[in-house]
Each structure stands twice: as structure tokens, then as C-alpha cells.
Design a protein around this motif. Sequence first.
Motif, PDB file in Angstrom:
ATOM      1  N   THR A 130       0.786  -1.077   0.061  1.00 32.11           N
ATOM      2  CA  THR A 130       0.034  -0.144   0.054  1.00 32.11           C
ATOM      3  C   THR A 130       0.977   1.295  -0.203  1.00 32.11           C
ATOM      4  N   ILE A 131       1.943   1.232   0.672  1.00 30.56           N
ATOM      5  CA  ILE A 131       2.932   2.358   0.796  1.00 30.56           C
ATOM      6  C   ILE A 131       3.986   2.070  -0.038  1.00 30.56           C
ATOM      7  N   LYS A 132       4.121   2.961  -1.171  1.00 30.42           N
ATOM      8  CA  LYS A 132       4.893   2.687  -2.251  1.00 30.42           C
ATOM      9  C   LYS A 132       6.476   3.242  -1.865  1.00 30.42           C
ATOM     10  N   THR A 133       7.385   2.579  -2.346  1.00 27.77           N
ATOM     11  CA  THR A 133       8.706   3.219  -2.425  1.00 27.77           C
ATOM     12  C   THR A 133       8.773   4.448  -3.415  1.00 27.77           C
ATOM     13  N   GLU A 134      10.108   5.095  -3.184  1.00 30.79           N
ATOM     14  CA  GLU A 134      10.339   5.990  -4.224  1.00 30.79           C
ATOM     15  C   GLU A 134      10.424   5.531  -5.711  1.00 30.79           C
ATOM     16  N   GLY A 135      10.829   4.299  -5.860  1.00 33.94           N
ATOM     17  CA  GLY A 135      11.268   3.704  -6.943  1.00 33.94           C
ATOM     18  C   GLY A 135       9.831   3.377  -7.689  1.00 33.94           C
ATOM     19  N   GLU A 136       9.009   2.796  -6.733  1.00 33.10           N
ATOM     20  CA  GLU A 136       7.604   2.372  -7.333  1.00 33.10           C
ATOM     21  C   GLU A 136       7.001   3.621  -7.939  1.00 33.10           C
ATOM     22  N   ILE A 137       7.086   4.840  -6.799  1.00 36.58           N
ATOM     23  CA  ILE A 137       6.464   5.920  -7.403  1.00 36.58           C
ATOM     24  C   ILE A 137       6.794   6.430  -8.573  1.00 36.58           C
ATOM     25  N   LYS A 138       7.925   6.271  -9.023  1.00 36.00           N
ATOM     26  CA  LYS A 138       8.505   6.716 -10.289  1.00 36.00           C
ATOM     27  C   LYS A 138       8.011   5.738 -11.333  1.00 36.00           C
ATOM     28  N   LEU A 139       7.941   4.476 -10.974  1.00 37.34           N
ATOM     29  CA  LEU A 139       7.447   3.521 -12.121  1.00 37.34           C
ATOM     30  C   LEU A 139       5.923   3.901 -12.418  1.00 37.34           C
ATOM     31  N   LEU A 140       5.135   4.165 -11.267  1.00 38.76           N
ATOM     32  CA  LEU A 140       3.769   4.581 -11.430  1.00 38.76           C
ATOM     33  C   LEU A 140       3.397   5.935 -12.002  1.00 38.76           C
ATOM     34  N   ALA A 141       4.326   6.679 -11.840  1.00 38.65           N
ATOM     35  CA  ALA A 141       4.222   7.990 -12.368  1.00 38.65           C
ATOM     36  C   ALA A 141       4.397   7.990 -14.232  1.00 38.65           C
ATOM     37  N   LYS A 142       5.326   7.051 -14.451  1.00 42.67           N
ATOM     38  CA  LYS A 142       5.669   6.887 -15.657  1.00 42.67           C
ATOM     39  C   LYS A 142       4.657   5.966 -16.480  1.00 42.67           C
ATOM     40  N   SER A 143       4.021   5.202 -15.620  1.00 49.06           N
ATOM     41  CA  SER A 143       2.974   4.399 -16.295  1.00 49.06           C
ATOM     42  C   SER A 143       1.736   5.470 -16.347  1.00 49.06           C
ATOM     43  N   CYS A 144       1.433   6.250 -15.632  1.00 47.28           N
ATOM     44  CA  CYS A 144       0.425   7.186 -15.840  1.00 47.28           C
ATOM     45  C   CYS A 144       0.713   8.053 -16.869  1.00 47.28           C
TER      46      CYS A 144
END
Lengths: 352, 352
Positions: A130-144
Motif C-alpha cells: 500500500t505504501i509505495k517506495t520512491e522507486g515504485e512511485i517513479k514507475l507508477l508516475a511513468k505508467s500514468c
Amino acid sequence: MKTRELRAFLEEKGIDFALFYSAGMSVNPNFRYFSGFNGPGALLAGKDTFLLVPKMEEERARRCNIRNIHPIDKKRLFESVLGIVKKKKLRHKKIGIDKNSFTLNAYKGFRKCFKSKISDISGCCARLRTIKTEGEIKLLAKSCSHADKIIQKCIRNFKDFRTESEAAAFLVYETKKNGLELSFSPIVASGKNASMPHYEPSSSRINKGFCVIDFGVQYKGYCSDITRTVYIGNPSLKEKNIYNKLLQIQKNAIDIVKDNKKCSELYDFTVKSLGKDAKYFTHGLGHGIGVEIHELPNLTLNSKDRIRDNMVFTIEPGIYVKGKFGIRIEDSLMFSGRAKVLTRTSKDLLII
Amino acid sequence: MKTRELRAFLEEKGIDFALFYSAGMSVNPNFRYFSGFNGPGALLAGKDTFLLVPKMEEERARRCNIRNIHPIDKKRLFESVLGIVKKKKLRHKKIGIDKNSFTLNAYKGFRKCFKSKISDISGCCARLRTIKTEGEIKLLAKSCSHADKIIQKCIRNFKDFRTESEAAAFLVYETKKNGLELSFSPIVASGKNASMPHYEPSSSRINKGFCVIDFGVQYKGYCSDITRTVYIGNPSLKEKNIYNKLLQIQKNAIDIVKDNKKCSELYDFTVKSLGKDAKYFTHGLGHGIGVEIHELPNLTLNSKDRIRDNMVFTIEPGIYVKGKFGIRIEDSLMFSGRAKVLTRTSKDLLII
């Protein structure tokens, strides 16, 4: 992947290792999350990590970050796991399993091999995810950002599509061409079809009226989710008003997101704002996104979740009038002190 | 859907009703098979059939053939099932569940509501689904014919694709445009990538050498599966020979399919025919297809399955030399007295 955090949790609970498995074609999300491997197999995550995959997957599995990869017979999954445990002399007094995905028959097979104590770690896995790491947030932002580009291109070309299927085909074409995967089968629902939130696009012509386009991609395994509603033809003033009312509610819901806020309050706020139209809002306000398209937090009536830093989730109010029309406006956003919208496609009603 | 056959089985075993559920985004195949509904919910199949779906899915669910549809709160799945059982005064001394898909935590929730005796009907469901009805065979044949048309169009256009992703994108575009769904994410694996049977297409250029194209659609929920290997560039005589050797083995394997034949024998036959190349054949010879892309029968070394009338399955030998190349040739076929190949795209080595 929060392998380190998982390990800390296991240690705290006196669990020797976590065991995840993935059978069949749809890959278990926790297995994928902690292994980084998108295929069938088993993962032992403890002090050391072991990935067991069918022989035919070995070469592909070697592309992920785990050093200890062992080929196994997938029909003898737990026997193979036991084999590794014995060979590597791994302590196995207490094993953590994800009871949200472990099936009864798999458990029976597992129990034939292991007499260990069992601990359900499904809650821990969900919390970690549920709580994303910085790396995951980057991937999610890129995905969006990928989803944005593709949905915008789709909307720009919308006039060229005769059928809902053609519009959906355009979305999947652009997804694949860019080496991405889909988060889910895209929804293009026009006219009265749009009153079904999970409508499956058909080969019928695109109807006049509101048309809901719900789409998302997976970038390196991380999902995005965006919905825009366009209008085919000339909307009446009443139609414009209802769209703008929903849009304002969506924006307001985003604005009131703050740290520690109950997700159920965000849902309540939306229902109250909809007033007499609340009966046409038939689903939750949103959901977390990550390696799955639906994760925690749940933005629903009975949710116990609260907004925390580094959560990534959707806000997607909708109005569905059976046999008439449907509208949904959805963004993916991350929270870090304040809500930051990750999907940036314009939300003004686009008339096509 | 073999609802009648399921009912007969339940009656014979003294089971009051079967209970299937589907949670989350990936729909449980037995739930889908017996309900005809492609979404979340629960199905009670006994003397009467009841489909319970979240409110937001109600309109869509009403498109399937079940009369008794009830909206429920999906967070209270088994409570809702119990509600229906009580309201309709359904006998529930013994309930059949599919232990291959029922998870441990779902079972815990179920057990809070039901103290009934439990019977595992996963075997029955798999058996019913293995032998197809006439209606299902028509759908599968149609699904194969769609897959044929699309893969042929893809091969005809292959020169235009720069990357594996572009070729895969073409396949998904044509699928969606025709109002179909994918059976699985298509594989386009060129050059040494083709040595990974489940390779995920990338944005890298299409390499010279063999290129494996593995593809299938879902037509009205029924899966097709076909693989063709084309050659990019000028194959050497040795390459032509190995392709033709594999092709001959694939054809021979189809030819020896007969009633009551052990599936493991078909696998053995292939391994023996491959001779010194058998070590490069790293997966089963084939699998059943239906509402899932992998069903019974299993055409593998240890399979206990035998060929029966109205089975529909694949025959797909392959040769995978790590870091060098891969070849797979796959057809979907049905058996009825003799094997009838449903995928009809030419298997001669196509040079592009």
C-alpha cells in the motif's frame, strides 16, 4: 519490491521464511511483487531468497534480480520447495503464507510436505504494497504518463472510430507498440452502454451522447488507471451541467485528500456532494494501484483505510443512469503531504 | 455450460448446491463457465441457480442467461449468500466448492456463515469442462478461425514491423477491432529471444532468424491457441532441416491421436522422435483449451489423461536452444473419432 521490509517483518514474528507460489496463467501478484518474475513458480523469501521455476521458464527468470534460481517440475511444486529446504538446510519451524491467495487444494499439497507452524502474512503483504517506495512511485508516475499519452492520442483520433471496439483496439495497439502491457481490458462505453461501469466494448457503432473511456497500462509491472468521458454530438445544457457537477465533485474530492484522512470520509463527501444523484453512483470512489490494478486503500463506504504518505490511488466518481447514460472521471494520484495528480489529461468535457 | 450435468452430479453426491465465487479483477473460470457472467460475484447452482453480483454489475449481469440475479455488497459475499439461502429456504446440508480456487481466507469467511458439510467438486468441474458440448466446439472452432485470420494478416504484414512489440500490437489491435478478447498476451520472439517459450515481446528490433508468433483470441469466452514460426532472412539448409523435422513431428503427433490414447504416450512419441534434440524440448506437448487457455487434458510426461471424443486441445512441440534460437509449431484441434485441426494457417516455413 520491499524484500527488506518483508524480511524484517518475518524476523519480528519469528517466521523462518515466506512462501509464495504462482500456478497457471494468471500470475499471483504477491509472488510477482516479491520475486520480480512474471510467470509461474514458487518463491522462498527468508534470510536468503530462492526462486523455483519450471525448466521452460528458467532462462526468462534469470533476467530478474534473484541469484538463487532452481528449475523444478511444476506438478511437484511443494515437493520441490521441500527439496530446496532440505538441501540448503533452511530452518522451517514457522512458514508465512498468503492466505488470501493460497487455495485449499494447494494447502493440502503443501501440508503433505511441511508440518511447520503457519502464519498468515496476507495483511503484511497488503500493507507493504500500500505504501509505495520512491522507486515504485517513479514507475507508477511513468505508467500514468504513458496512459495519458495513449488516451490523448485515442481522443484526438476518436472521430475516425466507427465502433467501440475500434477505439478499444486503438488503445491496446498503442499500449503494445510501446512495449507496455494493459492494466485491464479497456472500456469504451457509448450511449446507454456507459451506464454499465464495467461494460465490455462491442462491435456496435459508437452511440451519440456521453462515451466513457477507461484505460490503463502496466509499465514494468506497475499499473495506471484513467477515465475520461467525452461527448459524441451536441450535449444539451442539462448534460453539460451534470458533467460539470461531477467534474467539480471529482476535483473537490482530490482537494480534500489529506494525511490521516479516513478513506470512507472521502467517499461520504462524494455521496453528499452528489445529493439527489447519489443513487446513480454505484461503486467506490477509488482504489489503490500498484502491481495490481485494485489494491489498498479502498475509498469506499465501509473502508477502514486512511490516507498516508506514498499511497497511490484513484479518485473516480461516476453517475450511471440505467438505460440512459453514464459518466465517470478518474485520475490516478499519489499522496505525499498533498495529493499530486499523476494522470494529466484535460478533464474539460470534450465534444467530438 | 454444462449446468444440467453439474446438477446431475450434485444430486448423485447428495450435494444441495455448488457455490462458486469470483473476487477481484481476474474472473474465476468455473464461476464464469457455470454463470456465463464475466465479472465478480457468487453463483449458487443447485435445483435453482442464483447469481449474486455487486450493485454496479447488476445491469451487465442481466445480459447472461440466469433469471435469479441479486445485487449484493461484495465485501460481504458469504453473508449475502447466506441471506439468499435463508430467504429462499434452500437446503444447505452439503455444499460443493471448488477447492482448486477457493482460498484459505475466503474459506474462513465462508465457514463463519455455513456449518454445512463440504465436498470438493473441483475434479467434477474439470472433467465436465474437458469434454466439450457441440455448442462449445462451435465456439472454439470459430475462435480458432478468428485466430487464423488475424495471425495470417499479421504474417502478411510482417515486413512492416520494425519491433516485436509492433507485431504484437498488430495482433491485439485486430483482436480488439473484431470485438474479441485475447486468450493471453501474444508472444513475438525473434532471434535468440525465441529460446524463451514464454518470452514477453520488447521494443527491440526484430532479429534475423526464426521468429515465434504465439497467439490466440477469446470468442464469446472461448480460447484459441496457435503458434507459427517464420524466418527473417535467409535460412541455412540446416535451419530449414530442423524446422521441417519439427513440423513433421508435429504432424505425426496429430496423426497418431486416437480414442483412449494416453496423453503421456503422445508426449513420449514426440520426445522419441526428437532424438538428440529432445533436450531442447522443455515444455509439454499440449493442453486442453476452453474458457481457459490451459485446461485438461495435459499432454505431458506424467499425465494420467486419455484422449476422448469432444476434447479440444493443442499439439505444440518446440525446440529451444538457449542464446541461439527457438521454434514452436502449434495447432488447436478437436477429437471426434479422429483429430480435426481447427487452426488452419499454413505450417510451411515462411521466409520473410
